[in-house]
Design a protein around this motif. Sequence first.
Motif, PDB file in Angstrom:
ATOM      1  N   ALA A   1     -20.488  17.678 -67.110  1.00 45.23           N
ATOM      2  CA  ALA A   1     -19.037  17.511 -66.989  1.00 45.23           C
ATOM      3  C   ALA A   1     -18.421  17.201 -68.352  1.00 45.23           C
ATOM      4  CB  ALA A   1     -18.717  16.388 -66.009  1.00 45.23           C
ATOM      5  N   PRO A   2     -17.219  17.726 -68.636  1.00 45.41           N
ATOM      6  CA  PRO A   2     -16.529  17.465 -69.922  1.00 45.41           C
ATOM      7  C   PRO A   2     -15.851  16.097 -69.904  1.00 45.41           C
ATOM      8  CG  PRO A   2     -15.219  18.943 -68.601  1.00 45.41           C
ATOM      9  CD  PRO A   2     -16.467  18.691 -67.808  1.00 45.41           C
ATOM     10  N   VAL A   3     -16.644  15.051 -69.985  1.00 46.84           N
ATOM     11  CA  VAL A   3     -16.117  13.684 -69.995  1.00 46.84           C
ATOM     12  C   VAL A   3     -16.684  12.962 -71.213  1.00 46.84           C
ATOM     13  CG1 VAL A   3     -15.817  13.570 -67.481  1.00 46.84           C
ATOM     14  CG2 VAL A   3     -17.998  12.882 -68.513  1.00 46.84           C
ATOM     15  N   MET A   4     -15.996  11.927 -71.665  1.00 46.87           N
ATOM     16  CA  MET A   4     -16.485  11.144 -72.795  1.00 46.87           C
ATOM     17  C   MET A   4     -15.927   9.729 -72.737  1.00 46.87           C
ATOM     18  SD  MET A   4     -14.368  12.471 -76.167  1.00 46.87           S
ATOM     19  CE  MET A   4     -15.337  13.952 -76.254  1.00 46.87           C
ATOM     20  N   VAL A   5     -16.640   8.835 -73.422  1.00 45.48           N
ATOM     21  CA  VAL A   5     -16.217   7.442 -73.591  1.00 45.48           C
ATOM     22  C   VAL A   5     -15.894   7.252 -75.074  1.00 45.48           C
ATOM     23  CG1 VAL A   5     -16.849   5.016 -73.277  1.00 45.48           C
ATOM     24  CG2 VAL A   5     -17.753   6.755 -71.719  1.00 45.48           C
ATOM     25  N   LEU A   6     -14.733   6.663 -75.350  1.00 50.84           N
ATOM     26  CA  LEU A   6     -14.290   6.497 -76.733  1.00 50.84           C
ATOM     27  C   LEU A   6     -14.758   5.169 -77.317  1.00 50.84           C
ATOM     28  CD1 LEU A   6     -10.571   7.714 -76.448  1.00 50.84           C
ATOM     29  CD2 LEU A   6     -12.634   9.083 -76.855  1.00 50.84           C
ATOM     30  N   GLY A   7     -15.135   5.199 -78.590  1.00 53.87           N
ATOM     31  CA  GLY A   7     -15.330   3.946 -79.310  1.00 53.87           C
ATOM     32  C   GLY A   7     -13.992   3.294 -79.594  1.00 53.87           C
ATOM     33  N   ALA A   8     -13.980   1.968 -79.842  1.00 57.96           N
ATOM     34  CA  ALA A   8     -12.729   1.230 -80.011  1.00 57.96           C
ATOM     35  C   ALA A   8     -11.921   1.752 -81.190  1.00 57.96           C
ATOM     36  CB  ALA A   8     -13.021  -0.261 -80.180  1.00 57.96           C
ATOM     37  N   THR A   9     -12.588   2.085 -82.312  1.00 56.75           N
ATOM     38  CA  THR A   9     -11.871   2.591 -83.482  1.00 56.75           C
ATOM     39  C   THR A   9     -11.244   3.953 -83.195  1.00 56.75           C
ATOM     40  OG1 THR A   9     -13.306   1.379 -85.006  1.00 56.75           O
ATOM     41  CG2 THR A   9     -12.109   3.260 -85.902  1.00 56.75           C
TER      42      THR A   9
ATOM     43  N   ILE B   1     -12.006  21.743 -77.164  1.00 59.94           N
ATOM     44  CA  ILE B   1     -12.386  21.747 -75.743  1.00 59.94           C
ATOM     45  C   ILE B   1     -11.845  20.482 -75.095  1.00 59.94           C
ATOM     46  CG2 ILE B   1     -14.347  21.750 -74.152  1.00 59.94           C
ATOM     47  CD1 ILE B   1     -15.979  23.076 -76.408  1.00 59.94           C
ATOM     48  N   PRO B   2     -11.145  20.581 -73.973  1.00 61.62           N
ATOM     49  CA  PRO B   2     -10.588  19.399 -73.333  1.00 61.62           C
ATOM     50  C   PRO B   2     -11.682  18.544 -72.673  1.00 61.62           C
ATOM     51  CG  PRO B   2     -10.111  21.356 -72.043  1.00 61.62           C
ATOM     52  CD  PRO B   2     -10.745  21.834 -73.306  1.00 61.62           C
ATOM     53  N   PHE B   3     -11.577  17.238 -72.909  1.00 60.41           N
ATOM     54  CA  PHE B   3     -12.493  16.258 -72.317  1.00 60.41           C
ATOM     55  C   PHE B   3     -11.656  15.159 -71.657  1.00 60.41           C
ATOM     56  CE2 PHE B   3     -15.586  18.330 -74.921  1.00 60.41           C
ATOM     57  CZ  PHE B   3     -16.837  18.010 -74.412  1.00 60.41           C
ATOM     58  N   LEU B   4     -12.143  14.694 -70.517  1.00 60.65           N
ATOM     59  CA  LEU B   4     -11.499  13.592 -69.812  1.00 60.65           C
ATOM     60  C   LEU B   4     -12.082  12.275 -70.331  1.00 60.65           C
ATOM     61  CD1 LEU B   4      -9.689  12.459 -67.517  1.00 60.65           C
ATOM     62  CD2 LEU B   4     -11.720  12.656 -66.022  1.00 60.65           C
ATOM     63  N   VAL B   5     -11.221  11.367 -70.742  1.00 60.86           N
ATOM     64  CA  VAL B   5     -11.658  10.045 -71.201  1.00 60.86           C
ATOM     65  C   VAL B   5     -11.913   9.167 -69.981  1.00 60.86           C
ATOM     66  CG1 VAL B   5     -11.057   7.984 -72.518  1.00 60.86           C
ATOM     67  CG2 VAL B   5     -10.395  10.251 -73.360  1.00 60.86           C
ATOM     68  N   THR B   6     -13.150   8.669 -69.824  1.00 66.62           N
ATOM     69  CA  THR B   6     -13.469   7.812 -68.672  1.00 66.62           C
ATOM     70  C   THR B   6     -13.384   6.324 -69.018  1.00 66.62           C
ATOM     71  OG1 THR B   6     -15.842   7.782 -69.162  1.00 66.62           O
ATOM     72  CG2 THR B   6     -15.015   9.585 -67.783  1.00 66.62           C
ATOM     73  N   GLY B   7     -13.438   5.996 -70.288  1.00 69.26           N
ATOM     74  CA  GLY B   7     -13.386   4.581 -70.655  1.00 69.26           C
ATOM     75  C   GLY B   7     -13.427   4.382 -72.159  1.00 69.26           C
ATOM     76  N   VAL B   8     -13.352   3.126 -72.570  1.00 67.80           N
ATOM     77  CA  VAL B   8     -13.419   2.723 -73.982  1.00 67.80           C
ATOM     78  C   VAL B   8     -14.510   1.661 -74.119  1.00 67.80           C
ATOM     79  CG1 VAL B   8     -12.174   1.720 -75.939  1.00 67.80           C
ATOM     80  CG2 VAL B   8     -10.963   3.199 -74.320  1.00 67.80           C
ATOM     81  N   LEU B   9     -15.400   1.837 -75.116  1.00 67.50           N
ATOM     82  CA  LEU B   9     -16.495   0.895 -75.347  1.00 67.50           C
ATOM     83  C   LEU B   9     -15.983  -0.436 -75.914  1.00 67.50           C
ATOM     84  CD1 LEU B   9     -19.074   3.320 -76.981  1.00 67.50           C
ATOM     85  CD2 LEU B   9     -19.212   2.356 -74.677  1.00 67.50           C
ATOM     86  N   GLU B  10     -16.720  -1.491 -75.636  1.00 68.35           N
ATOM     87  CA  GLU B  10     -16.454  -2.778 -76.265  1.00 68.35           C
ATOM     88  C   GLU B  10     -16.611  -2.642 -77.790  1.00 68.35           C
ATOM     89  OE1 GLU B  10     -15.569  -5.747 -75.412  1.00 68.35           O
ATOM     90  OE2 GLU B  10     -15.642  -5.732 -73.226  1.00 68.35           O
ATOM     91  N   PRO B  11     -15.720  -3.241 -78.572  1.00 68.98           N
ATOM     92  CA  PRO B  11     -15.870  -3.143 -80.034  1.00 68.98           C
ATOM     93  C   PRO B  11     -17.107  -3.900 -80.517  1.00 68.98           C
ATOM     94  CG  PRO B  11     -14.091  -4.649 -79.454  1.00 68.98           C
ATOM     95  CD  PRO B  11     -14.514  -4.006 -78.170  1.00 68.98           C
TER      96      PRO B  11
END
Length: 645
Positions: A396-404, A426-436
């Motif tokens: 699935a085209p999903v990703m988790v972003l780093g805080a920066t 390529i479009p990706f759905l953001v599922t969350g953001v990681l703890e810094p």
Amino acid sequence: MTTPEPLIALAGIRRAFTQGGVTSEVLRGISLTIHAGEFVAIVGQSGSGKSTLMNILGLLDSPTGGTYRFAGQDVSSLSREAQAELRREVFGFVFQRYHLLPGVSARANAQLPAVYAGMGGEARERRAAALLERLGLGDHLDHRPDQLSGGQQQRVSIARALMNGGEVILADEPTGALDSASGGAVMDLLRELAAEGHTVILITHDPAVACIARRVVEIRDGVIVGDSGDGEATQPPPAPAARPERHAPALFALSEALRSALTALAGNPFRTALTLLGVVIGTASVIAMLAIGEGTRRQVLARAAATGTDWIVVMPDNDNPALPGGRMTLADAQALAMLPNVKAVNPGRWTTVTLTAGAVSVRSEAFGTSIAYPETFRWTTRKGAFFTAEDDRAGAPVMVLGATVAARLLPGVADPSGRYVLANGIPFLVTGVLEPKGPDERGMDRDDRVVLPLSTAASRLIGSSDLGGIQVTVKDTGHLAETKRHVRETLLARHRMEDFFINDMASRIAELAQTQSAMAGLLAVIASVSLLVGGIGVMNIMLMSVTERTREIGIRMAVGASGRDILSQFLAEAMILAGAGGVAGLALGLAVGVGAAVAMDLSVVFQLKAIALALAGAVGTGLLFGYMPAGRAARLDPVQALARE
């Protein structure tokens, strides 16, 4: 009646001086005996050799020929220390120029010989006060020499001569710098001392002064030309006053060393401050650098350990999969997951991506990995959720972003979950953001990344299913080495070559600790250079101090200080100087460390051991660089030191 053995027996004493290659003989074969209790005046014109004779009698100088026996013992067989002990225990000097220590009280001057004799402080104080009161100075105990008249200063020197008993009083032109009234009072005192049983030897050029002695010896051109007595005791001398009780002589009284050091250092505060500056900067540098180095070391290790120490990383030994070997696959990861003591396996692959959200584009690192990522790296999400196993299976085209990345790509968005971003278009759905997490041990920003399913990264961004590495989490770190061996054997069996390398976090942290400790040590060595420079400054000021205080050293030797006493005194001064600089450097180093922590956001850790080491280094520097000047002072010749202006 049996004639008692003479106290002093000179036979053929000669003394020659050489200057500029020219030798002149001052004493030309002096033979003289003096018995205990005698009052002898040695009279002669200036240049006749009488003062040189007195210096030899008082062991301030040594003859170049002949023998000198004191109480039956040849003094030439005595060491410098033994001669100093004899001056301290037997002789008392009364000089024409008084030779009092400037800047200290009459009481302190009078008690100086007792300091070297080991007399207790209270006993010294009482005896000095009693002697000065007897000599009419009871109201001047705390007056310095520059606050006393010439006659009063001479009486202080007489009190000093009597401090340790003064069995033999050597008075060199004691009235030469006094008016007639003061001179008469001094002579009356010497007559009283002779009557009490002291052996008094008076050196004078004035026949009127010499006539008060019971015996007059005339010296001219270095030879005795007249002697009113035969050098034999005509009657038993009165018993001299008992010597004051005292302890065994010490190397040097600590209190006197401290007092002398502080007085000398306070005498030139500007020069002292400049000398201290080098030690202050050196000590502060050592303390601050060690604190910063230790803080950095702990910070680096804490960051490295933040992801845990219970996992092993396996990396291919060839970054180009097109070449033979150096490939790692999901099948390898699955095989490692079957090994004993393996808790989880997390395969992964890095790639660089361009991320776009609206008008904002950023470059970042993308890590394709499995759902074991949060457990392996102890890294949870702050907003939203991590992707699921279903996402990984479906690519699935999903990703988790780093805080920066989240802050740069979607500024002002509190929760990017549910939004779409473009990764390489390529479009990706953001599922969350990681703890810094902040920077890693190398200073790299760990939050400048995005995490996505490995299958998605392989199919949509990389185009290859080869892995960049496998993290293996173990159940029991006590068997970590054994698990590493199993991992190596498994991969060797699968690849038929060692085209990989294995590391573990515990070893990595140990290597980091060693590297950081070496860096901290290097910082300390660099900082210590400034401390050595400060030590050179201490040596310079001590050499200057020895030169400026040569006469003071001669005075101390005349009243009984040994070479070891002088050595101890100047070493104490150097150590006090360096120690004071060390304390000031401690305060400065603490201030610099705290300032660096606040202004530069550095991690700073002050350790008691490091502080003690820096202070010990400062004092040790004083000891090391003060030894040469102190040794030079200890080797001075007493009579030459006394003659120095």
